[in-house]
Design a protein around this motif. Structure first.
Motif, PDB file in Angstrom:
ATOM      1  N   ARG A   1       0.833  -1.202   0.000  1.00 39.10           N
ATOM      2  CA  ARG A   1       0.000   0.000   0.000  1.00 39.10           C
ATOM      3  C   ARG A   1       0.871   1.256   0.000  1.00 39.10           C
ATOM      4  O   ARG A   1       1.912   1.293   0.648  1.00 39.10           O
ATOM      5  CB  ARG A   1      -0.928   0.010   1.218  1.00 39.10           C
TER       6      ARG A   1
ATOM      7  N   ARG B   1     -10.722   6.626  -1.068  1.00 41.86           N
ATOM      8  CA  ARG B   1      -9.775   6.172  -2.078  1.00 41.86           C
ATOM      9  C   ARG B   1     -10.277   6.510  -3.479  1.00 41.86           C
ATOM     10  O   ARG B   1     -11.414   6.229  -3.827  1.00 41.86           O
ATOM     11  CB  ARG B   1      -9.563   4.667  -1.971  1.00 41.86           C
TER      12      ARG B   1
ATOM     13  N   ARG C   1      -9.031   3.067  -6.142  1.00 36.80           N
ATOM     14  CA  ARG C   1      -9.274   1.811  -5.435  1.00 36.80           C
ATOM     15  C   ARG C   1      -9.481   0.651  -6.401  1.00 36.80           C
ATOM     16  O   ARG C   1     -10.222   0.766  -7.376  1.00 36.80           O
ATOM     17  CB  ARG C   1     -10.504   1.947  -4.543  1.00 36.80           C
TER      18      ARG C   1
ATOM     19  N   HIS D   1       2.416  -1.868  -4.490  1.00 41.30           N
ATOM     20  CA  HIS D   1       3.044  -0.627  -4.943  1.00 41.30           C
ATOM     21  C   HIS D   1       4.566  -0.736  -4.978  1.00 41.30           C
ATOM     22  O   HIS D   1       5.208  -0.269  -5.918  1.00 41.30           O
ATOM     23  CB  HIS D   1       2.650   0.532  -4.022  1.00 41.30           C
TER      24      HIS D   1
END
Length: 222
Positions: free
Chosen positions: A78, A118, A121, A130
């Protein structure tokens, strides 16, 4: 012998089958059109936020690097969203009484995290990391667009399966120097793709990136 079917029965049957076919065709057309429309992909739509944060002002105007707010983007699946103290590191000194920043001040005083909706998303059944993309040189702008030109954050790409697969099948052209992944303007590279072709191929070879494996189902669906 008594006639069971009328003379028009065959015509009615053919008409009924044609009507069913047309209905099915229209359903597929409507569903497919919706899936590719901005209503389905949410591309260009603005999400309501607790604070109207402007990436254009903070990125282009002030030159703040993406990683200042998204602190875990290089080390975690994330990217992370900014904690209140990150915002207040500046706003405890400037714009301290701004009405739009009242939720930030309340968050700090009440020790309650800010709620951010978000924008980019992905569905829960899709796994995305990520850090692996950042460390291999996929720039932020590839997925999130020119955030430095967004007064309010909007989704830049559809994030559909086919969109992801197009990159996974041939990742080389989308790779950039990892140290510059937060750079927004890559127009010099885009204007001369042949000059930078060798770079992408070198990165693919150096990191052992195998497109055949990147298209396997378990890469994104775990």
């Amino acid at each position: 012998m008594a006639q069971i079917f009328t003379a028009s029965a065959d015509t009615r049957l053919r008409a009924s089958l044609l009507a069913v076919f047309l209905c099915m065709f229209l359903i597929v057309l409507v569903v497919g059109g919706y899936a590719d429309s901005s209503y389905g992909t949410l591309v260009g739509w603005v999400q309501d936020q607790s604070v109207p944060f402007s990436h254009e002002h903070h990125v282009a105007g002030l030159g703040i690097d993406c990683r200042y707010c998204h602190t875990s983007v290089e080390t975690s699946a994330r990217a992370g969203l900014p904690a209140t103290h990150t915002c207040m590191s500046c706003h405890s000194q400037i714009w301290t009484g701004a009405a739009m920043l009242a939720p930030v001040r309340h968050s700090l005083a009440a020790d309650v995290p800010l709620h951010w909706n978000r924008v980019s998303r992905l569905p829960d059944y899709v796994y995305f990391n990520h850090s692996i993309h950042i460390t291999r040189g996929v720039p932020c702008v590839t997925c999130h667009g020119r955030v430095d030109q967004m007064p309010l954050m909007t989704r830049a790409e559809p994030f559909q399966m086919q969109w992801c697969l197009n990159c996974h099948r041939n990742p080389g052209p989308n790779l950039r120097p990892p140290a510059e992944v937060t750079r927004m303007d890559w127009s010099d590279w885009d204007a001369h793709p042949d000059l930078h072709k060798d770079f992408g191929e070198l990165v693919v070879k150096t990191y052992g990136i195998e497109p055949a494996k990147l298209t396997q189902c378990n890469i994104c669906h775990r």
